[in-house]
Scaffold this active site. Structure first.
Site, PDB file in Angstrom:
ATOM      1  N   GLU A 244       3.883  34.195 -36.560  1.00  0.00           N
ATOM      2  CA  GLU A 244       5.233  34.592 -36.965  1.00  0.00           C
ATOM      3  C   GLU A 244       6.279  33.721 -36.268  1.00  0.00           C
ATOM      4  O   GLU A 244       5.987  33.017 -35.317  1.00  0.00           O
ATOM      5  CB  GLU A 244       5.478  36.064 -36.587  1.00  0.00           C
ATOM      6  CG  GLU A 244       5.282  37.061 -37.721  1.00  0.00           C
ATOM      7  CD  GLU A 244       6.472  37.088 -38.675  1.00  0.00           C
ATOM      8  OE1 GLU A 244       7.344  36.190 -38.588  1.00  0.00           O
ATOM      9  OE2 GLU A 244       6.528  38.002 -39.516  1.00  0.00           O
TER      10      GLU A 244
ATOM     11  N   ASN B  46      13.600  42.538 -34.043  1.00  0.00           N
ATOM     12  CA  ASN B  46      12.630  41.757 -34.802  1.00  0.00           C
ATOM     13  C   ASN B  46      12.832  40.254 -34.687  1.00  0.00           C
ATOM     14  O   ASN B  46      11.962  39.538 -34.223  1.00  0.00           O
ATOM     15  CB  ASN B  46      12.706  42.190 -36.273  1.00  0.00           C
ATOM     16  CG  ASN B  46      11.616  41.614 -37.130  1.00  0.00           C
ATOM     17  OD1 ASN B  46      10.540  41.280 -36.650  1.00  0.00           O
ATOM     18  ND2 ASN B  46      11.879  41.499 -38.422  1.00  0.00           N
TER      19      ASN B  46
ATOM     20  N   ASP C  36      10.772  52.641 -36.002  1.00  0.00           N
ATOM     21  CA  ASP C  36       9.528  52.181 -35.393  1.00  0.00           C
ATOM     22  C   ASP C  36       8.434  52.177 -36.459  1.00  0.00           C
ATOM     23  O   ASP C  36       7.778  53.189 -36.699  1.00  0.00           O
ATOM     24  CB  ASP C  36       9.138  53.085 -34.226  1.00  0.00           C
ATOM     25  CG  ASP C  36       7.965  52.529 -33.418  1.00  0.00           C
ATOM     26  OD1 ASP C  36       7.252  51.649 -33.937  1.00  0.00           O
ATOM     27  OD2 ASP C  36       7.772  52.988 -32.276  1.00  0.00           O
TER      28      ASP C  36
ATOM     29  N   ASP D 138      10.661  37.396 -46.117  1.00  0.00           N
ATOM     30  CA  ASP D 138      10.333  37.627 -44.703  1.00  0.00           C
ATOM     31  C   ASP D 138      10.973  36.493 -43.899  1.00  0.00           C
ATOM     32  O   ASP D 138      12.181  36.390 -43.823  1.00  0.00           O
ATOM     33  CB  ASP D 138       8.815  37.700 -44.532  1.00  0.00           C
ATOM     34  CG  ASP D 138       8.396  38.356 -43.225  1.00  0.00           C
ATOM     35  OD1 ASP D 138       9.065  38.143 -42.202  1.00  0.00           O
ATOM     36  OD2 ASP D 138       7.382  39.064 -43.218  1.00  0.00           O
TER      37      ASP D 138
END
Length: 273
Positions: free
Chosen positions: A13, A92, A110, A189
């Site tokens: 990521e 994030n 969460d 994303d």
């Protein structure tokens, strides 16, 4: 199909192109890894928790890491630079502009604990360490990017199927919220910008990366055989970070299917990160 550069990862990521290597967060391991263009990896740092976390550099080169589990911004030695726990939860992604303003987003719930979705935010940490909210009602904020002129921040709202833009003011506040691109049935994303003003976004469920122009015109699509979590340009090489997705409940125990793929792109990297 793109080529495989690196395999046997957990969930790769938050990629960044830095010092002629691709740096990324290997979610599930707590590692920040840098990999050369020929595929040699090196663990560069570790974080307090396995996920989520993201990282960027200040203009002077100092590393900053956003730690989701502790709702804090850390330096390279894991010292707390800013406590964000009073603002939201589920922090994030991070992006830092040329003035040293640090933007982080929070999904607002969460996900790992199975909480129902809630609106998220974008927070700003100024160079003096002050943290404040600068945007609300973000529908699961994921990747963020800042244009080369430092005037616009773009965030992927995964649950709203869009890329959303804000104008960055002199004091770092975000104004003039607007839809930069509606992406239909996709759930964007990780994102990155290129020198022609287009955005590349990754989509886990649809297993592809898409290059889109402001307004929503699709310019190019790269298909993959598993979920695409993020993407980053290094020159005109597009790095695509993929893994099989079997749900948040399996994220720490799933087989290591993570890969980094590469393919050529029509325009080089631009902006931050």
């Amino acid at each position: 199909m793109p080529s495989v550069l690196l395999s046997d990862l957990a969930i790769p990521e938050s990629p960044r192109w830095h010092e002629d290597r691709l740096w990324f967060a290997n979610w599930g391991t707590g590692e920040i890894i840098a990999v050369s263009p020929t595929g040699e990896p090196e663990v560069m740092a570790r974080t307090p928790g396995p996920l989520p976390y993201s990282f960027a550099w200040l203009p002077g080169g100092e590393l900053r890491v956003i730690s989701g589990p502790t709702a804090s911004l850390l330096d390279a030695s894991q010292n707390v630079v800013a406590d964000l726990s009073h603002l939201s939860k589920g922090f994030n992604e991070i992006v830092i502009d040329a003035r040293g303003n640090t933007y982080v987003n929070a999904v607002g719930f969460d996900m790992m604990a199975g909480e129902p979705p809630a609106p998220g935010i974008i927070a700003l940490i100024t160079p003096d360490g002050t943290a404040r909210q600068v945007a609300a009602d973000i529908a699961f904020g994921n990747g963020m990017a800042i244009t080369p002129d430092g005037a616009t921040l773009i965030v992927a709202e995964s649950y709203a199927n869009r890329l959303t833009a804000f104008t960055i003011t002199q004091d770092g506040s975000l104004t003039n919220r607007r839809t930069w691109a509606d992406v239909g049935d996709d759930h964007p994303d990780g994102i990155c910008l290129d020198a022609e003003g287009a955005v590349w976004y990754a989509d886990v469920g649809n297993r592809h990366c898409v290059r889109v122009a402001e307004g929503g015109k699709v310019l190019q699509t790269v298909e993959a055989d598993q979920g695409c979590f993020a993407c980053m340009l290094g020159g005109t090489t597009l790095f695509i970070l993929t893994a099989a997705w079997t749900g948040a409940e399996n994220i720490l125990t799933a087989p290591r299917t993570g890969q980094i793929l590469t393919t050529e792109a029509p325009a080089p990297h631009a902006g931050h990160p």
